[in-house]
Design a protein around this motif. Structure first.
Motif, PDB file in Angstrom:
ATOM      1  N   TYR A  68       8.646  91.651  83.674  1.00 38.79           N
ATOM      2  CA  TYR A  68       9.084  90.439  82.957  1.00 38.79           C
ATOM      3  C   TYR A  68      10.040  90.791  81.831  1.00 38.79           C
ATOM      4  O   TYR A  68      11.107  90.189  81.690  1.00 38.79           O
ATOM      5  CB  TYR A  68       7.866  89.697  82.418  1.00 38.79           C
ATOM      6  CG  TYR A  68       8.195  88.456  81.606  1.00 38.79           C
ATOM      7  CD1 TYR A  68       9.111  87.522  82.070  1.00 38.79           C
ATOM      8  CD2 TYR A  68       7.560  88.216  80.389  1.00 38.79           C
ATOM      9  CE1 TYR A  68       9.406  86.381  81.324  1.00 38.79           C
ATOM     10  CE2 TYR A  68       7.830  87.080  79.645  1.00 38.79           C
ATOM     11  CZ  TYR A  68       8.755  86.172  80.121  1.00 38.79           C
ATOM     12  OH  TYR A  68       9.049  85.041  79.378  1.00 38.79           O
ATOM     13  N   PHE A  69       9.681  91.769  81.017  1.00 35.56           N
ATOM     14  CA  PHE A  69      10.521  92.114  79.872  1.00 35.56           C
ATOM     15  C   PHE A  69      11.801  92.831  80.273  1.00 35.56           C
ATOM     16  O   PHE A  69      12.724  92.937  79.471  1.00 35.56           O
ATOM     17  CB  PHE A  69       9.729  92.935  78.862  1.00 35.56           C
ATOM     18  CG  PHE A  69       8.918  92.099  77.918  1.00 35.56           C
ATOM     19  CD1 PHE A  69       9.502  91.483  76.821  1.00 35.56           C
ATOM     20  CD2 PHE A  69       7.566  91.894  78.139  1.00 35.56           C
ATOM     21  CE1 PHE A  69       8.760  90.703  75.954  1.00 35.56           C
ATOM     22  CE2 PHE A  69       6.814  91.102  77.285  1.00 35.56           C
ATOM     23  CZ  PHE A  69       7.418  90.502  76.183  1.00 35.56           C
ATOM     24  N   PHE A  70      11.864  93.307  81.506  1.00 36.20           N
ATOM     25  CA  PHE A  70      13.094  93.921  81.991  1.00 36.20           C
ATOM     26  C   PHE A  70      13.853  92.988  82.954  1.00 36.20           C
ATOM     27  O   PHE A  70      14.847  93.397  83.541  1.00 36.20           O
ATOM     28  CB  PHE A  70      12.793  95.246  82.699  1.00 36.20           C
ATOM     29  CG  PHE A  70      12.590  96.406  81.760  1.00 36.20           C
ATOM     30  CD1 PHE A  70      13.641  97.249  81.428  1.00 36.20           C
ATOM     31  CD2 PHE A  70      11.353  96.641  81.188  1.00 36.20           C
ATOM     32  CE1 PHE A  70      13.464  98.315  80.555  1.00 36.20           C
ATOM     33  CE2 PHE A  70      11.156  97.705  80.307  1.00 36.20           C
ATOM     34  CZ  PHE A  70      12.214  98.548  79.995  1.00 36.20           C
ATOM     35  N   SER A  71      13.396  91.741  83.081  1.00 27.49           N
ATOM     36  CA  SER A  71      14.023  90.798  84.009  1.00 27.49           C
ATOM     37  C   SER A  71      15.048  89.927  83.287  1.00 27.49           C
ATOM     38  O   SER A  71      15.183  89.960  82.056  1.00 27.49           O
ATOM     39  CB  SER A  71      12.957  89.894  84.637  1.00 27.49           C
ATOM     40  OG  SER A  71      12.504  88.921  83.696  1.00 27.49           O
ATOM     41  N   ASN A  72      15.745  89.096  84.058  1.00 33.85           N
ATOM     42  CA  ASN A  72      16.711  88.179  83.464  1.00 33.85           C
ATOM     43  C   ASN A  72      16.036  87.033  82.722  1.00 33.85           C
ATOM     44  O   ASN A  72      16.688  86.272  82.021  1.00 33.85           O
ATOM     45  CB  ASN A  72      17.657  87.615  84.535  1.00 33.85           C
ATOM     46  CG  ASN A  72      16.935  86.815  85.606  1.00 33.85           C
ATOM     47  OD1 ASN A  72      15.723  86.927  85.751  1.00 33.85           O
ATOM     48  ND2 ASN A  72      17.674  86.018  86.365  1.00 33.85           N
ATOM     49  N   GLY A  73      14.724  86.903  82.851  1.00 26.25           N
ATOM     50  CA  GLY A  73      13.994  85.885  82.102  1.00 26.25           C
ATOM     51  C   GLY A  73      13.332  86.407  80.850  1.00 26.25           C
ATOM     52  O   GLY A  73      12.572  85.689  80.197  1.00 26.25           O
ATOM     53  N   SER A  74      13.623  87.646  80.487  1.00 26.11           N
ATOM     54  CA  SER A  74      12.959  88.291  79.352  1.00 26.11           C
ATOM     55  C   SER A  74      13.197  87.542  78.041  1.00 26.11           C
ATOM     56  O   SER A  74      14.320  87.134  77.743  1.00 26.11           O
ATOM     57  CB  SER A  74      13.466  89.728  79.199  1.00 26.11           C
ATOM     58  OG  SER A  74      12.943  90.317  78.011  1.00 26.11           O
ATOM     59  N   PRO A  75      12.147  87.385  77.233  1.00 23.46           N
ATOM     60  CA  PRO A  75      12.309  86.774  75.907  1.00 23.46           C
ATOM     61  C   PRO A  75      12.806  87.755  74.851  1.00 23.46           C
ATOM     62  O   PRO A  75      13.091  87.356  73.721  1.00 23.46           O
ATOM     63  CB  PRO A  75      10.887  86.308  75.583  1.00 23.46           C
ATOM     64  CG  PRO A  75      10.019  87.320  76.261  1.00 23.46           C
ATOM     65  CD  PRO A  75      10.736  87.672  77.543  1.00 23.46           C
ATOM     66  N   HIS A  76      12.922  89.023  75.220  1.00 21.44           N
ATOM     67  CA  HIS A  76      13.330  90.041  74.255  1.00 21.44           C
ATOM     68  C   HIS A  76      14.780  89.853  73.848  1.00 21.44           C
ATOM     69  O   HIS A  76      15.672  89.743  74.689  1.00 21.44           O
ATOM     70  CB  HIS A  76      13.141  91.436  74.853  1.00 21.44           C
ATOM     71  CG  HIS A  76      13.654  92.536  73.983  1.00 21.44           C
ATOM     72  ND1 HIS A  76      14.795  93.252  74.280  1.00 21.44           N
ATOM     73  CD2 HIS A  76      13.183  93.050  72.823  1.00 21.44           C
ATOM     74  CE1 HIS A  76      15.002  94.157  73.338  1.00 21.44           C
ATOM     75  NE2 HIS A  76      14.045  94.057  72.455  1.00 21.44           N
ATOM     76  N   ASP A  77      15.012  89.811  72.530  1.00 26.74           N
ATOM     77  CA  ASP A  77      16.370  89.682  71.989  1.00 26.74           C
ATOM     78  C   ASP A  77      16.752  91.002  71.318  1.00 26.74           C
ATOM     79  O   ASP A  77      16.282  91.303  70.222  1.00 26.74           O
ATOM     80  CB  ASP A  77      16.438  88.542  70.977  1.00 26.74           C
ATOM     81  CG  ASP A  77      17.835  88.338  70.403  1.00 26.74           C
ATOM     82  OD1 ASP A  77      18.748  89.112  70.769  1.00 26.74           O
ATOM     83  OD2 ASP A  77      18.014  87.417  69.586  1.00 26.74           O
ATOM     84  N   PRO A  78      17.597  91.800  71.947  1.00 28.10           N
ATOM     85  CA  PRO A  78      17.944  93.110  71.381  1.00 28.10           C
ATOM     86  C   PRO A  78      18.726  93.009  70.076  1.00 28.10           C
ATOM     87  O   PRO A  78      18.841  93.995  69.348  1.00 28.10           O
ATOM     88  CB  PRO A  78      18.782  93.759  72.493  1.00 28.10           C
ATOM     89  CG  PRO A  78      19.344  92.610  73.252  1.00 28.10           C
ATOM     90  CD  PRO A  78      18.288  91.539  73.230  1.00 28.10           C
ATOM     91  N   ASN A  79      19.260  91.844  69.779  1.00 23.04           N
ATOM     92  CA  ASN A  79      20.054  91.666  68.561  1.00 23.04           C
ATOM     93  C   ASN A  79      19.251  91.136  67.383  1.00 23.04           C
ATOM     94  O   ASN A  79      19.810  90.921  66.306  1.00 23.04           O
ATOM     95  CB  ASN A  79      21.230  90.715  68.844  1.00 23.04           C
ATOM     96  CG  ASN A  79      22.164  91.258  69.912  1.00 23.04           C
ATOM     97  OD1 ASN A  79      22.523  92.431  69.892  1.00 23.04           O
ATOM     98  ND2 ASN A  79      22.544  90.412  70.857  1.00 23.04           N
ATOM     99  N   SER A  80      17.971  90.903  67.585  1.00 26.79           N
ATOM    100  CA  SER A  80      17.136  90.353  66.522  1.00 26.79           C
ATOM    101  C   SER A  80      16.449  91.471  65.757  1.00 26.79           C
ATOM    102  O   SER A  80      15.862  92.382  66.346  1.00 26.79           O
ATOM    103  CB  SER A  80      16.090  89.407  67.100  1.00 26.79           C
ATOM    104  OG  SER A  80      15.191  88.972  66.091  1.00 26.79           O
TER     105      SER A  80
END
Length: 211
Positions: free
Chosen positions: A88-100
């Motif tokens: 999930y966290f590596f998918s296109n639906g991931s909620p992870h924001d690398p810029n936050s």
């Protein structure tokens, strides 16, 4: 977000591999299957596993609507939850924001039994779970917390929880960042301990000093 898991990939029509097969075979079962952007859930969504609710501001309310229909089932395959979380966290639906700089991402795993394929030392390093937890932590900044729930977990099962808790939160046991296994015996204790932990996490992130 919310997902559930046990063991097996078969659906209500008994298609796919059952829980006995998945418990005994280390890497052969599919529990996630990619992200379904239209339905906002995992592509695999059977009685055995599903990431049913995506991470979002509405996630808590949506989860309440899912819980009432769930039933307990066979098996405690650690490959299931670790595959769902990692993919999930590596998918296109991931909620992870690398810029936050302030976003917090946690996976909370609640289990009541003896898991298989934890990928840890006491499980003879069988399975990919520990590796996935480390990958989530080091590459995405996602920590994994473990909750041992109920009175039926024996000492060998608790050891597995403790080992996975280390893999999910820190580099080595005893480290300053390590998160111990959360233990809860009753529904009220589960609710109380989780609320306390979430408040602690938020307080640590929001702490500041006056200029």
């Amino acid at each position: 977000g919310f997902g559930y898991w046990n063991a097996g990939e078969s659906d209500n029509e008994k298609k796919g591999k059952n829980g006995v097969h998945c418990n005994k075979n280390s890497t052969s079962c599919e529990y996630f299957g990619g992200w379904n952007e239209t339905r906002k859930r995992s592509q695999v969504c059977t009685q055995n596993s599903c990431l049913k609710v995506a991470v979002s501001p509405e996630g808590a309310n949506q989860t309440l609507g899912v819980l009432g229909d769930l039933e307990t089932s066979f098996g405690t395959d650690a490959e299931a939850f670790s595959q769902i979380a990692r993919d999930y966290f590596f998918s296109n639906g991931s909620p992870h924001d690398p810029n936050s700089d302030c976003q917090l991402n946690y996976v909370i795993v609640i289990g009541d039994g003896l898991v298989v394929k934890s990928g840890t030392e006491s499980n003879n390093n069988i399975g990919r779970t520990a590796g996935r937890l480390r990958e989530l932590r080091t590459e995405k900044g996602v920590k994994t917390l473990f909750v041992a729930y109920g009175n039926g977990i024996q000492s060998d099962g608790m050891l597995l929880f403790d080992e996975m808790a280390v893999a999910g939160s820190c580099d080595a046991a005893g480290g300053a960042d390590c998160e111990p296994t959360i233990v809860a015996s009753t529904p009220l204790e589960l609710q109380t301990t989780l609320n306390q932990k979430i408040r602690q996490i938020l307080a640590e992130r929001l702490a500041f000093t006056a200029p």
